[in-house]
Design an enzyme around this catalytic site. Structure first.
Site, PDB file in Angstrom:
ATOM      1  N   LEU A  29       0.510  -1.764   0.118  1.00  0.00           N
ATOM      2  CA  LEU A  29      -0.455  -0.124   0.350  1.00  0.00           C
ATOM      3  C   LEU A  29       0.826   1.346  -0.028  1.00  0.00           C
ATOM      4  O   LEU A  29       0.624   2.216  -0.922  1.00  0.00           O
ATOM      5  CB  LEU A  29      -1.042  -0.387   1.054  1.00  0.00           C
ATOM      6  CG  LEU A  29      -2.120  -0.824   1.257  1.00  0.00           C
ATOM      7  CD1 LEU A  29      -2.996  -0.948   2.679  1.00  0.00           C
ATOM      8  CD2 LEU A  29      -3.212  -0.494   0.925  1.00  0.00           C
ATOM      9  N   TYR A 181      -2.607  -7.295  17.201  1.00  0.00           N
ATOM     10  CA  TYR A 181      -2.326  -6.218  15.382  1.00  0.00           C
ATOM     11  C   TYR A 181      -3.597  -5.064  16.312  1.00  0.00           C
ATOM     12  O   TYR A 181      -3.411  -4.548  15.835  1.00  0.00           O
ATOM     13  CB  TYR A 181      -2.658  -7.374  14.236  1.00  0.00           C
ATOM     14  CG  TYR A 181      -2.897  -6.536  13.184  1.00  0.00           C
ATOM     15  CD1 TYR A 181      -1.412  -5.813  12.351  1.00  0.00           C
ATOM     16  CD2 TYR A 181      -4.160  -6.495  11.951  1.00  0.00           C
ATOM     17  CE1 TYR A 181      -1.899  -4.944  11.082  1.00  0.00           C
ATOM     18  CE2 TYR A 181      -4.388  -6.045  11.550  1.00  0.00           C
ATOM     19  CZ  TYR A 181      -3.118  -5.247  10.909  1.00  0.00           C
ATOM     20  OH  TYR A 181      -3.239  -4.574   8.948  1.00  0.00           O
ATOM     21  N   LYS A 185      -3.658  -1.448  15.852  1.00  0.00           N
ATOM     22  CA  LYS A 185      -4.993  -0.910  15.036  1.00  0.00           C
ATOM     23  C   LYS A 185      -6.155   0.288  15.847  1.00  0.00           C
ATOM     24  O   LYS A 185      -6.745   1.143  15.037  1.00  0.00           O
ATOM     25  CB  LYS A 185      -4.738  -1.481  14.060  1.00  0.00           C
ATOM     26  CG  LYS A 185      -4.099  -2.280  13.194  1.00  0.00           C
ATOM     27  CD  LYS A 185      -3.223  -0.665  12.394  1.00  0.00           C
ATOM     28  CE  LYS A 185      -2.851  -1.474  11.424  1.00  0.00           C
ATOM     29  NZ  LYS A 185      -1.830  -0.556  10.411  1.00  0.00           N
ATOM     30  N   THR A 215      -1.703  -7.359  -0.681  1.00  0.00           N
ATOM     31  CA  THR A 215      -0.098  -7.221  -0.919  1.00  0.00           C
ATOM     32  C   THR A 215       0.898  -8.571   0.602  1.00  0.00           C
ATOM     33  O   THR A 215      -0.353  -9.617  -0.164  1.00  0.00           O
ATOM     34  CB  THR A 215      -0.076  -6.112   0.555  1.00  0.00           C
ATOM     35  OG1 THR A 215      -0.597  -6.612   1.450  1.00  0.00           O
ATOM     36  CG2 THR A 215      -1.013  -4.791   0.011  1.00  0.00           C
TER      37      THR A 215
HETATM   38  N1  LIG Z   1      -2.872  -4.706   2.928  1.00  0.00           N
HETATM   39  C1  LIG Z   1      -4.053  -4.854   3.603  1.00  0.00           C
HETATM   40  O1  LIG Z   1      -5.324  -5.614   3.468  1.00  0.00           O
HETATM   41  C2  LIG Z   1      -3.647  -4.797   5.042  1.00  0.00           C
HETATM   42  C3  LIG Z   1      -5.564  -4.385   6.064  1.00  0.00           C
HETATM   43  C4  LIG Z   1      -5.744  -3.793   7.232  1.00  0.00           C
HETATM   44  C5  LIG Z   1      -4.267  -2.390   7.344  1.00  0.00           C
HETATM   45  N2  LIG Z   1      -3.301  -3.125   6.393  1.00  0.00           N
HETATM   46  C6  LIG Z   1      -1.903  -2.118   6.496  1.00  0.00           C
HETATM   47  O2  LIG Z   1      -1.917  -1.058   6.321  1.00  0.00           O
HETATM   48  C7  LIG Z   1      -0.454  -0.942   5.753  1.00  0.00           C
HETATM   49  C8  LIG Z   1       0.253  -1.379   4.967  1.00  0.00           C
HETATM   50  O3  LIG Z   1       0.891  -2.986   4.322  1.00  0.00           O
HETATM   51  P1  LIG Z   1       1.005  -4.125   3.175  1.00  0.00           P
HETATM   52  O4  LIG Z   1      -0.378  -5.226   3.223  1.00  0.00           O
HETATM   53  O5  LIG Z   1       1.094  -2.958   2.459  1.00  0.00           O
HETATM   54  O6  LIG Z   1       1.867  -4.629   3.980  1.00  0.00           O
HETATM   55  P2  LIG Z   1       3.559  -5.124   3.590  1.00  0.00           P
HETATM   56  O7  LIG Z   1       4.411  -5.845   4.473  1.00  0.00           O
HETATM   57  O8  LIG Z   1       3.404  -4.666   1.707  1.00  0.00           O
HETATM   58  O9  LIG Z   1       4.712  -3.426   3.852  1.00  0.00           O
HETATM   59  C9  LIG Z   1       4.709  -2.986   4.827  1.00  0.00           C
HETATM   60  C10 LIG Z   1       6.417  -2.193   4.591  1.00  0.00           C
HETATM   61  O10 LIG Z   1       6.777  -1.136   5.571  1.00  0.00           O
HETATM   62  C11 LIG Z   1       7.515  -2.020   6.323  1.00  0.00           C
HETATM   63  N3  LIG Z   1       7.985  -1.804   7.280  1.00  0.00           N
HETATM   64  C12 LIG Z   1       8.080  -2.274   8.435  1.00  0.00           C
HETATM   65  N4  LIG Z   1       8.694  -2.307   9.442  1.00  0.00           N
HETATM   66  C13 LIG Z   1       8.964  -0.869   9.376  1.00  0.00           C
HETATM   67  C14 LIG Z   1       9.747  -0.292  10.207  1.00  0.00           C
HETATM   68  N5  LIG Z   1      10.298   0.027  11.046  1.00  0.00           N
HETATM   69  N6  LIG Z   1      10.145   1.568   9.758  1.00  0.00           N
HETATM   70  C15 LIG Z   1      10.332   1.297   8.317  1.00  0.00           C
HETATM   71  N7  LIG Z   1       9.737   0.513   7.443  1.00  0.00           N
HETATM   72  C16 LIG Z   1       9.220  -1.275   7.624  1.00  0.00           C
HETATM   73  C17 LIG Z   1       8.104  -2.971   5.392  1.00  0.00           C
HETATM   74  O11 LIG Z   1       9.433  -3.072   4.860  1.00  0.00           O
HETATM   75  C18 LIG Z   1       7.266  -3.608   3.873  1.00  0.00           C
HETATM   76  O12 LIG Z   1       8.367  -2.714   3.027  1.00  0.00           O
HETATM   77  C19 LIG Z   1       0.439  -1.605   7.486  1.00  0.00           C
HETATM   78  O13 LIG Z   1       0.319  -0.594   8.044  1.00  0.00           O
HETATM   79  C20 LIG Z   1      -1.264  -2.776   7.419  1.00  0.00           C
HETATM   80  O14 LIG Z   1      -0.781  -2.933   8.721  1.00  0.00           O
HETATM   81  C21 LIG Z   1      -2.745  -3.178   5.331  1.00  0.00           C
END
Ligand SMILES: NC(=O)c1ccc[n+]([C@@H]2O[C@H](COP(=O)([O-])OP(=O)(O)OC[C@H]3O[C@@H](n4cnc5c(N)ncnc54)[C@H](O)[C@@H]3O)[C@@H](O)[C@H]2O)c1
Length: 314
Positions: A29, A181, A185, A215
């Site tokens: 994202l 989590y 959140k 993702t």
């Molecule tokens: N994908 C979904 O459906 C979904 C749903 C609800 C919430 N989210 C939230 O959206 C956000 C993005 O998730 P995503 O699905 O793109 O995951 P993802 O794993 O593809 O991307 C997350 C990125 O964060 C980076 N990261 C982790 N810890 C870090 C730190 N301490 N400092 C800097 N970078 C760091 C990772 O290297 C990774 O590239 C997250 O907060 C996740 O909880 C995602």
């Protein structure tokens, strides 16, 4: 190629002249948000520590790749590889924007990872790591950015700042196997409300999203429902679907008090989530007995709306 990677930066785009920092923007994202901001003319600080799915160190540095994609499309971006859940990392994120581009206008808190376990198996380490990266990883960049914006406002400059925090359906409703989590959140939602209330006077608007997209974080869990369409058609689970609202919330166009709100965003759907509000109430203006309190609680519950279901609950 993704939708956002195809998009060309627009000189007069919605975010022209703005400087935007996105945490965890190396993939998923965050990457989609970074590309979408650049396509609307923003200069972007692409943060990513580059960790594995569970937060353990990984060899790759995906932030540089996203910066290369933005530059290849004619946009402006710089990579930032620090851990945003440390005070130094969060401070250096704000410094990277100010030192490179002279200002910071929008912060998108997005970085995070999962350590899913049922509560009885959830180790203290798994609790701490997830609370740290999500809750502290939102608080620290927000704190440093807020201090910067307050100083700008106190120096007499007009501040039109925006923060977009990333919550989750797990934070709104709870999710089985994700106690750490869900708590982190849900905490981000409380932090969003307080930040919006405290920072409004300085020209800072703070909102949160609860996204859903395919993702690396979700592809294993939702493999059956999240598959990309075989050919053509709308890919409802593409992360790029979430970014347009994030870009608008991070732009000057989201004015007139759009702050302290929470949006669910998935595919082509945007929903305003309405928070806790009083339901049926009883006040007898004196102390209840335990059994009297219980009897009244049952009467009130019979009149109250049923709560939304916890994700994964049978
Ligand atoms: N994908 C979904 O459906 C979904 C749903 C609800 C919430 N989210 C939230 O959206 C956000 C993005 O998730 P995503 O699905 O793109 O995951 P993802 O794993 O593809 O991307 C997350 C990125 O964060 C980076 N990261 C982790 N810890 C870090 C730190 N301490 N400092 C800097 N970078 C760091 C990772 O290297 C990774 O590239 C997250 O907060 C996740 O909880 C995602």
């Amino acid at each position: 190629m993704t939708q956002a990677a195809d998009a060309k930066p627009v000189g007069g785009g919605l975010c022209a002249g703005r400087v935007v920092a996105v945490t965890g923007a190396g993939r998923g994202l965050g990457r989609a948000h970074a590309l979408a901001y650049a396509a609307e003319g923003a200069k972007v600080v692409v943060n990513d520590l580059g960790v594995g799915l569970d937060g353990t160190p990984a060899p790759d540095s995906p932030a540089a790749q996203v910066v290369a994609e933005i530059r290849a499309s004619g946009g402006e971006a710089v990579a930032h590889g620090a851990d945003i859940a440390t005070s130094e990392g969060a401070a250096s994120l704000v410094a990277a924007a100010v030192d490179t581009y002279g200002r910071l206008d929008t912060l998108v808190n997005n970085a995070g990872f999962l350590r899913d376990r049922m509560l009885v198996n959830l180790d203290e380490d798994d609790w701490d790591a997830v609370m740290r990266v999500h809750l502290k990883g939102h608080f620290l960049p927000l704190k440093h950015a807020a201090a910067y914006w307050r100083a700008q406002a106190k120096a007499g400059r007009t501040v039109t700042a925006r923060v977009i925090n990333t919550s989750s359906g797990a934070g709104l409703l709870g999710s089985v196997g994700q106690g750490n989590y869900s708590a982190a959140k849900a905490g981000i939602l409380g932090l969003t409300l307080v930040a919006a209330a405290e920072m409004g006077r300085y020209g800072v608007q703070v909102n949160a999203i609860a996204p859903a997209a395919r993702t690396r974080m979700t592809e294993a869990t939702f493999a059956d429902t999240m598959a990309a369409p075989r050919s053509g058609g709308f890919d409802a689970m593409a992360p790029e679907n979430v970014s347009p609202l994030v870009v608008w919330l991070g732009s000057g166009a989201a004015s007139d008090g759009v702050s302290g709100r929470v949006f669910e965003v998935e595919g082509g759907r945007i929903t305003v989530m309405e928070g806790w509000r009083p339901g049926p109430t009883a006040d007898k203006a004196e102390r209840w007995t335990p059994s009297g309190a219980g009897e009244t609680a049952r009467e009130l519950l019979a009149r109250a709306a049923a709560p939304g279901g916890v994700y994964g609950a049978s």
